[in-house]
Write an enzyme that holds these catalytic residues in place. Sequence first.
Site, PDB file in Angstrom:
ATOM      1  N   ALA A  13       0.820  -1.226   0.000  1.00  0.00           N
ATOM      2  CA  ALA A  13       0.000   0.000   0.000  1.00  0.00           C
ATOM      3  C   ALA A  13       0.852   1.273   0.000  1.00  0.00           C
ATOM      4  O   ALA A  13       0.336   2.356   0.194  1.00  0.00           O
ATOM      5  CB  ALA A  13      -0.937  -0.006   1.208  1.00  0.00           C
ATOM      6  N   TYR A 155       4.306 -14.093 -14.323  1.00  0.00           N
ATOM      7  CA  TYR A 155       3.278 -13.199 -13.774  1.00  0.00           C
ATOM      8  C   TYR A 155       1.874 -13.740 -14.102  1.00  0.00           C
ATOM      9  O   TYR A 155       0.996 -13.795 -13.230  1.00  0.00           O
ATOM     10  CB  TYR A 155       3.489 -11.811 -14.377  1.00  0.00           C
ATOM     11  CG  TYR A 155       2.558 -10.728 -13.900  1.00  0.00           C
ATOM     12  CD1 TYR A 155       2.751 -10.124 -12.663  1.00  0.00           C
ATOM     13  CD2 TYR A 155       1.507 -10.275 -14.696  1.00  0.00           C
ATOM     14  CE1 TYR A 155       1.905  -9.102 -12.233  1.00  0.00           C
ATOM     15  CE2 TYR A 155       0.663  -9.260 -14.285  1.00  0.00           C
ATOM     16  CZ  TYR A 155       0.876  -8.670 -13.051  1.00  0.00           C
ATOM     17  OH  TYR A 155       0.046  -7.662 -12.634  1.00  0.00           O
ATOM     18  N   LYS A 159      -0.923 -14.904 -11.400  1.00  0.00           N
ATOM     19  CA  LYS A 159      -2.211 -14.206 -11.323  1.00  0.00           C
ATOM     20  C   LYS A 159      -3.381 -15.157 -11.611  1.00  0.00           C
ATOM     21  O   LYS A 159      -4.473 -14.994 -11.062  1.00  0.00           O
ATOM     22  CB  LYS A 159      -2.220 -13.014 -12.287  1.00  0.00           C
ATOM     23  CG  LYS A 159      -1.260 -11.890 -11.879  1.00  0.00           C
ATOM     24  CD  LYS A 159      -1.607 -11.319 -10.515  1.00  0.00           C
ATOM     25  CE  LYS A 159      -0.841 -10.061 -10.177  1.00  0.00           C
ATOM     26  NZ  LYS A 159      -1.125  -9.579  -8.808  1.00  0.00           N
TER      27      LYS A 159
HETATM   28  P1  NAP Z   1       3.550  -0.871  -7.884  1.00  0.00           P
HETATM   29  O1  NAP Z   1       3.229   0.544  -8.166  1.00  0.00           O
HETATM   30  O2  NAP Z   1       4.821  -1.455  -8.393  1.00  0.00           O
HETATM   31  O3  NAP Z   1       3.437  -1.120  -6.317  1.00  0.00           O
HETATM   32  C1  NAP Z   1       3.673  -2.404  -5.793  1.00  0.00           C
HETATM   33  C2  NAP Z   1       3.466  -2.393  -4.293  1.00  0.00           C
HETATM   34  O4  NAP Z   1       3.700  -3.715  -3.810  1.00  0.00           O
HETATM   35  C3  NAP Z   1       4.422  -1.474  -3.563  1.00  0.00           C
HETATM   36  O5  NAP Z   1       3.732  -0.866  -2.497  1.00  0.00           O
HETATM   37  C4  NAP Z   1       5.486  -2.440  -3.033  1.00  0.00           C
HETATM   38  O6  NAP Z   1       6.072  -1.975  -1.814  1.00  0.00           O
HETATM   39  C5  NAP Z   1       4.639  -3.660  -2.733  1.00  0.00           C
HETATM   40  N1  NAP Z   1       5.402  -4.910  -2.691  1.00  0.00           N
HETATM   41  C6  NAP Z   1       6.149  -5.489  -3.659  1.00  0.00           C
HETATM   42  N2  NAP Z   1       6.661  -6.643  -3.222  1.00  0.00           N
HETATM   43  C7  NAP Z   1       6.227  -6.796  -1.930  1.00  0.00           C
HETATM   44  C8  NAP Z   1       6.401  -7.796  -0.941  1.00  0.00           C
HETATM   45  N3  NAP Z   1       7.137  -8.895  -1.181  1.00  0.00           N
HETATM   46  N4  NAP Z   1       5.804  -7.626   0.254  1.00  0.00           N
HETATM   47  C9  NAP Z   1       5.047  -6.530   0.523  1.00  0.00           C
HETATM   48  N5  NAP Z   1       4.847  -5.551  -0.378  1.00  0.00           N
HETATM   49  C10 NAP Z   1       5.435  -5.688  -1.588  1.00  0.00           C
HETATM   50  O7  NAP Z   1       2.412  -1.841  -8.470  1.00  0.00           O
HETATM   51  P2  NAP Z   1       0.882  -1.564  -8.873  1.00  0.00           P
HETATM   52  O8  NAP Z   1       0.839  -1.320 -10.325  1.00  0.00           O
HETATM   53  O9  NAP Z   1       0.258  -0.610  -7.926  1.00  0.00           O
HETATM   54  O10 NAP Z   1       0.281  -3.044  -8.670  1.00  0.00           O
HETATM   55  C11 NAP Z   1      -0.503  -3.414  -7.548  1.00  0.00           C
HETATM   56  C12 NAP Z   1      -1.158  -4.751  -7.852  1.00  0.00           C
HETATM   57  O11 NAP Z   1      -1.982  -4.632  -9.000  1.00  0.00           O
HETATM   58  C13 NAP Z   1      -0.163  -5.868  -8.168  1.00  0.00           C
HETATM   59  O12 NAP Z   1      -0.605  -7.079  -7.632  1.00  0.00           O
HETATM   60  C14 NAP Z   1      -0.179  -5.907  -9.676  1.00  0.00           C
HETATM   61  O13 NAP Z   1       0.219  -7.165 -10.166  1.00  0.00           O
HETATM   62  C15 NAP Z   1      -1.629  -5.623  -9.955  1.00  0.00           C
HETATM   63  N6  NAP Z   1      -1.914  -5.120 -11.296  1.00  0.00           N
HETATM   64  C16 NAP Z   1      -1.297  -4.015 -11.775  1.00  0.00           C
HETATM   65  C17 NAP Z   1      -1.586  -3.579 -13.080  1.00  0.00           C
HETATM   66  C18 NAP Z   1      -0.929  -2.368 -13.682  1.00  0.00           C
HETATM   67  O14 NAP Z   1      -1.079  -2.163 -14.898  1.00  0.00           O
HETATM   68  N7  NAP Z   1      -0.226  -1.532 -12.918  1.00  0.00           N
HETATM   69  C19 NAP Z   1      -2.516  -4.285 -13.849  1.00  0.00           C
HETATM   70  C20 NAP Z   1      -3.131  -5.405 -13.309  1.00  0.00           C
HETATM   71  C21 NAP Z   1      -2.828  -5.814 -12.036  1.00  0.00           C
HETATM   72  P3  NAP Z   1       7.653  -1.702  -1.626  1.00  0.00           P
HETATM   73  O15 NAP Z   1       8.012  -0.585  -2.546  1.00  0.00           O
HETATM   74  O16 NAP Z   1       7.785  -1.374  -0.205  1.00  0.00           O
HETATM   75  O17 NAP Z   1       8.326  -3.001  -2.047  1.00  0.00           O
END
Ligand code: NAP
Length: 246
Positions: A13, A155, A159
């Site tokens: 978050a 990935y 998912k």
């Molecule tokens: P993001 O901006 O890269 O943020 C990822 C978050 O996950 C960061 O807060 C990070 O915290 C945390 N994180 C990563 N590894 C972790 C771990 N091992 N333990 C605890 N926290 C961890 O990603 P986002 O785009 O917001 O994605 C959020 C979710 O939506 C993911 O599951 C992603 O697969 C999914 N999603 C994203 C998209 C897209 O287009 N962006 C599309 C479909 C689904 P730290 O920085 O502290 O590591």
Amino acid sequence: MGDYFRVALVTGASRGIGAAIACDLALKGYAVALNYKKSREPACNLVDAINASGGRALAVQADVGDSSEVGEMVGEIEKRFGGPDILVNNAGIVRDSLVQNMAEEDWDEVMGTNLKGVFNCSKAVLKTMKRKRWGRIISISSIVGQQGRKGQANYAAAKAGVIAFSKSLALELAPWQITVNVVAPGFTETGMTGGLTERARAGILDRIPLRRACRPEEIAGMVSYLTSKEAGYISGQVFNVDCRAV
Ligand code: NAP
């Protein structure tokens, strides 16, 4: 129990989609625990902002892929706010490459965070939810988990696993009125997608009917709905936040 006293844990978050979900849940009146792995400062800044505007928030560090760190994190939330009633499994990473070039650690890391992380966190909150005979578990998958994508086999597999895991858990937890659902976003503007070249980005946008990326707030709205009283009969379902017909 009034919704105000409910406690939500949102993993990953500190930024992106998880930050938007945590802020929206705080606005809805839930006490919110914001998990992060490394990004302490952004997570603490968000917590300060939520608390300054009259909400109740807490930053909690843990690698979701590590079950003992997850156990300690849930213990800390229980001490400060009471056990989580709502879990949003959002933490996720990408390590993209074609399968023939994919390093074993890139497979393991993506599975460890994106799939085992969902198992670890879900298992850790079950006891409290069962005791209260109420709970909401919402996991963030991706349209890639349904469609597959070249260069993202690890990935996509993780998912897709989140979907199958959630459908199974929904059946296991139904007797306790705990619902388990999945939200699967399309291409969303965050740090995860920020590294794309302009050409790759233009190519993706070209295939999106609405000709724009999804905004994190638009995913948060769906998650908040699934936590609500009105969504009490919805379990074992997958909701795509996307604009393409499937
Ligand atoms: P993001 O901006 O890269 O943020 C990822 C978050 O996950 C960061 O807060 C990070 O915290 C945390 N994180 C990563 N590894 C972790 C771990 N091992 N333990 C605890 N926290 C961890 O990603 P986002 O785009 O917001 O994605 C959020 C979710 O939506 C993911 O599951 C992603 O697969 C999914 N999603 C994203 C998209 C897209 O287009 N962006 C599309 C479909 C689904 P730290 O920085 O502290 O590591």
